[in-house]
Design an enzyme around this catalytic site. Sequence first.
Site, PDB file in Angstrom:
ATOM      1  N   VAL A  84       0.833  -1.207   0.000  1.00  0.00           N
ATOM      2  CA  VAL A  84       0.000   0.000   0.000  1.00  0.00           C
ATOM      3  C   VAL A  84       0.866   1.255   0.000  1.00  0.00           C
ATOM      4  O   VAL A  84       0.598   2.221  -0.725  1.00  0.00           O
ATOM      5  CB  VAL A  84      -0.960   0.004   1.202  1.00  0.00           C
ATOM      6  CG1 VAL A  84      -1.791   1.287   1.218  1.00  0.00           C
ATOM      7  CG2 VAL A  84      -1.869  -1.218   1.181  1.00  0.00           C
ATOM      8  N   TYR A  98      -4.353  -8.560  16.323  1.00  0.00           N
ATOM      9  CA  TYR A  98      -4.246  -7.448  15.375  1.00  0.00           C
ATOM     10  C   TYR A  98      -5.358  -6.432  15.611  1.00  0.00           C
ATOM     11  O   TYR A  98      -5.125  -5.216  15.617  1.00  0.00           O
ATOM     12  CB  TYR A  98      -4.310  -8.002  13.955  1.00  0.00           C
ATOM     13  CG  TYR A  98      -4.100  -6.982  12.871  1.00  0.00           C
ATOM     14  CD1 TYR A  98      -2.852  -6.421  12.646  1.00  0.00           C
ATOM     15  CD2 TYR A  98      -5.163  -6.583  12.054  1.00  0.00           C
ATOM     16  CE1 TYR A  98      -2.653  -5.487  11.635  1.00  0.00           C
ATOM     17  CE2 TYR A  98      -4.972  -5.655  11.040  1.00  0.00           C
ATOM     18  CZ  TYR A  98      -3.713  -5.109  10.841  1.00  0.00           C
ATOM     19  OH  TYR A  98      -3.526  -4.182   9.839  1.00  0.00           O
ATOM     20  N   LYS A 107      -4.950  -2.426  16.700  1.00  0.00           N
ATOM     21  CA  LYS A 107      -5.481  -1.314  15.921  1.00  0.00           C
ATOM     22  C   LYS A 107      -6.472  -0.477  16.730  1.00  0.00           C
ATOM     23  O   LYS A 107      -6.539   0.748  16.560  1.00  0.00           O
ATOM     24  CB  LYS A 107      -6.119  -1.830  14.630  1.00  0.00           C
ATOM     25  CG  LYS A 107      -5.102  -2.390  13.640  1.00  0.00           C
ATOM     26  CD  LYS A 107      -4.064  -1.341  13.252  1.00  0.00           C
ATOM     27  CE  LYS A 107      -3.107  -1.803  12.188  1.00  0.00           C
ATOM     28  NZ  LYS A 107      -2.134  -0.746  11.809  1.00  0.00           N
TER      29      LYS A 107
END
Length: 321
Positions: A19, A152, A156
């Site tokens: 990305v 994860y 986040k």
Amino acid sequence: MDNFWKSKKVLVTGGEGFVGSHVVEKLIERDAKVSVLDRSQSGNLKKLEGKYNFIKGSCDDMETAEKSCQNQDIVMNLAARVGGIEYNRTHQATMLRDNLLIETIMLEAAHRVRVERFLVVSSACVYPRNCSVPTPESEGFLDEPEPTNGGYGWAKRMAEKEGQYYAEEFGMKVGIVRPYNCYGPRDHFDPETSHVIPALIKRVFDGENPVKVWGSGSQTRAFLYVEDLAEGMILAIEKYPVPDPVNLGTDEEVSIKELINKILEISGVKTKVVFDTTKPDGSLRRNSDNKKAKEKIGFTAKIKLDEGLEKTINWYKQYIS
């Protein structure tokens, strides 16, 4: 028309990655002065050699992070440890630890040297399994994250909170984006860490017959093409630098069964498909409510799945297979 990015000094962590490299390309097109902090040069930005500043180093090292943030106007923190569903499921502690370290150190470093704007890149993995679909941002902290992505997802969630608290305590302009399933050229095709689209493309071109697909195939996802995601990230930190999460996704939802059929059709490969129901489906549906993105930053995904898959498969055939 004013160009917000002209001559802005922008640090993109993880900018050599999948990305990140697309974000760097778009920033350079906007005449920003771009620096990239990454462990190594991947070759993704080879055609832009000389047009950006590369800093070799790790985002979990405070000295490196602070030096890299020095004199920057904006930090876009795209660095992360990522993996597919199986890797995430079996490496929960690793995913939590490494992603918390990256976010904490980069945010603190940016604060210490008075960077004005900071982009927190969160994830759709913050949402619980039983969230509404399409999912509004308001459900990001309901219940537990989807269990297969627990480490994860919590990392986040904490990254979002850190961004919020740094904005409140220190006056930083912090934006937060929650990307949904992303795919496209330069994706990760390693079967140990790849997501569903690159994993399926690799299996098809490796000649697997039958192609084994995890889960029932009935689970649905909305897949965002990488160039759309990069555009959304740039718009978010430009137009909405406040610690209020914004989904970045697409309204186009497809089942995994439909997805593998599209990949086979575009690839021109004839093979059988078997769905392995002993493996987890993950969330039964995952798609974002995209109203806030349209309202706050004027973002709408432009690349349809068929077009994006064709671009991705063509890139894979040229550079990987």
